[in-house]
Design a protein around this motif. Structure first.
Motif, PDB file in Angstrom:
ATOM      1  N   LEU A   1      13.991 -47.279  52.087  1.00  0.00           N
ATOM      2  CA  LEU A   1      14.438 -46.115  51.559  1.00  0.00           C
ATOM      3  C   LEU A   1      13.927 -44.870  52.594  1.00  0.00           C
ATOM      4  CD1 LEU A   1      15.643 -44.498  49.408  1.00  0.00           C
ATOM      5  CD2 LEU A   1      13.570 -45.153  48.065  1.00  0.00           C
ATOM      6  N   GLY A   2      12.556 -45.131  52.866  1.00  0.00           N
ATOM      7  CA  GLY A   2      11.780 -44.050  53.676  1.00  0.00           C
ATOM      8  C   GLY A   2      12.640 -43.818  54.975  1.00  0.00           C
ATOM      9  N   ARG A   3      13.052 -44.883  55.514  1.00  0.00           N
ATOM     10  CA  ARG A   3      13.840 -44.755  56.961  1.00  0.00           C
ATOM     11  C   ARG A   3      15.001 -44.079  56.656  1.00  0.00           C
ATOM     12  NH1 ARG A   3      11.639 -49.902  58.146  1.00  0.00           N
ATOM     13  NH2 ARG A   3      13.471 -51.085  57.216  1.00  0.00           N
ATOM     14  N   LEU A   4      15.680 -44.198  55.610  1.00  0.00           N
ATOM     15  CA  LEU A   4      17.138 -43.762  55.294  1.00  0.00           C
ATOM     16  C   LEU A   4      16.783 -42.257  54.959  1.00  0.00           C
ATOM     17  CD1 LEU A   4      20.054 -43.572  54.656  1.00  0.00           C
ATOM     18  CD2 LEU A   4      19.420 -44.382  52.244  1.00  0.00           C
ATOM     19  N   VAL A   5      15.713 -41.922  54.263  1.00  0.00           N
ATOM     20  CA  VAL A   5      15.445 -40.322  54.008  1.00  0.00           C
ATOM     21  C   VAL A   5      15.330 -39.592  55.304  1.00  0.00           C
ATOM     22  CG1 VAL A   5      13.969 -38.826  52.973  1.00  0.00           C
ATOM     23  CG2 VAL A   5      14.745 -40.897  51.495  1.00  0.00           C
ATOM     24  N   LEU A   6      14.208 -40.295  56.220  1.00  0.00           N
ATOM     25  CA  LEU A   6      14.117 -39.766  57.555  1.00  0.00           C
ATOM     26  C   LEU A   6      15.354 -39.451  58.189  1.00  0.00           C
ATOM     27  CD1 LEU A   6      10.893 -41.469  58.915  1.00  0.00           C
ATOM     28  CD2 LEU A   6      11.104 -39.042  58.206  1.00  0.00           C
ATOM     29  N   PHE A   7      16.331 -40.445  58.169  1.00  0.00           N
ATOM     30  CA  PHE A   7      17.568 -40.342  58.986  1.00  0.00           C
ATOM     31  C   PHE A   7      18.514 -39.206  58.267  1.00  0.00           C
ATOM     32  CE2 PHE A   7      22.001 -41.557  59.246  1.00  0.00           C
ATOM     33  CZ  PHE A   7      22.332 -41.394  60.542  1.00  0.00           C
ATOM     34  N   LEU A   8      18.437 -39.212  57.159  1.00  0.00           N
ATOM     35  CA  LEU A   8      19.168 -37.956  56.327  1.00  0.00           C
ATOM     36  C   LEU A   8      18.674 -36.663  56.748  1.00  0.00           C
ATOM     37  CD1 LEU A   8      20.104 -39.821  52.851  1.00  0.00           C
ATOM     38  CD2 LEU A   8      21.865 -39.527  54.976  1.00  0.00           C
ATOM     39  N   LEU A   9      17.399 -36.738  56.913  1.00  0.00           N
ATOM     40  CA  LEU A   9      16.722 -35.233  57.241  1.00  0.00           C
ATOM     41  C   LEU A   9      16.808 -35.057  58.799  1.00  0.00           C
ATOM     42  CD1 LEU A   9      13.406 -35.518  54.831  1.00  0.00           C
ATOM     43  CD2 LEU A   9      15.778 -34.086  54.527  1.00  0.00           C
ATOM     44  N   GLY A  10      17.231 -36.000  59.220  1.00  0.00           N
ATOM     45  CA  GLY A  10      17.207 -35.864  60.941  1.00  0.00           C
ATOM     46  C   GLY A  10      15.946 -36.179  61.649  1.00  0.00           C
TER      47      GLY A  10
END
Length: 214
Positions: free
Chosen positions: A19-28
């Motif tokens: 989940l943390g990696r996904l949020v980082l990805f979405l935030l760029g």
């Protein structure tokens, strides 16, 4: 994703890290550097110019599954959230005792086989005039290394720098850390950079400009 050794304090699971990696990805945002296999470290973050720094930092810790705590006044542990603070790795500090914050934190390091302490050396997002030395005194007193992490809002990269084993010459160590942040860090609000970073970049330092929206 960075490789983390087995001795580094961890928490969470596959789901939370994903989940943390996904949020980082979405935030760029991306991660760079390395996290050495050390069970006890003082983790410092800069530049601190926005409330968003805390959000990005929390997401990064979640994505990496790092168990990093900070120093919090002891009274906060007496309420219903005390268990949560302990789970998060927070260190209770009694400001009423004769032993200061640095001494109490050094004691916590000596009593704990694995501890990652999170400190913001600038202490504020309001163009600090100097960096607080407490993190260095703690690391040297406990005999643990300092791991710097820099946020660059232009490139959207969090970079973990090389370990610094603190020496007796505090100013020399601070100068080395400032060089790292000068190269790898760019705050969300550049006008709020701390004085040491402004001087490193040949920029004028302006104390406490008007608060940005965040």
């Amino acid at each position: 994703m960075l490789i983390i050794g087995p001795r580094v304090p961890r928490r969470g699971n596959t789901f939370s890290r994903g989940l943390g990696r996904l949020v980082l990805f979405l935030l760029g945002w991306k991660l760079a550097g390395e996290i050495p296999d050390q069970p006890r470290m003082v983790l410092i973050g800069a530049p601190h110019t926005s409330n968003m720094d805390g959000v990005i930092g929390l997401v990064t810790l979640t994505a990496l599954g790092l168990r990093a705590g900070t120093m919090i006044k002891q009274s906060a542990f007496h309420g219903p959230l005390g268990w949560l603070l302990r789970w998060m790795g927070a260190i209770p500090v009694d400001r009423a005792t004769a032993r200061g914050v640095v001494e109490q934190t050094v004691d916590a390091f000596r009593a704990t086989p694995a501890l990652l302490l999170l400190v913001a050396p600038e202490g504020t997002r309001k163009s600090a005039g100097e960096w607080k030395r407490g993190f260095h005194h703690i690391a040297r007193g406990a005999g643990v290394p300092i791991l710097p992490a820099a946020a660059d809002y232009q490139r959207r990269v969090i970079t973990f720098g090389p370990l610094l084993w603190p020496q007796a010459d505090v100013e020399a160590d601070l100068a080395q850390l400032v060089r790292f942040y000068n190269e790898q860090g760019q705050g969300r609000h550049p006008e709020r950079l701390s004085r040491p970073l402004c001087e490193a970049r040949g920029l004028p330092w302006r104390p406490h400009p008007a608060d940005p929206a965040d």
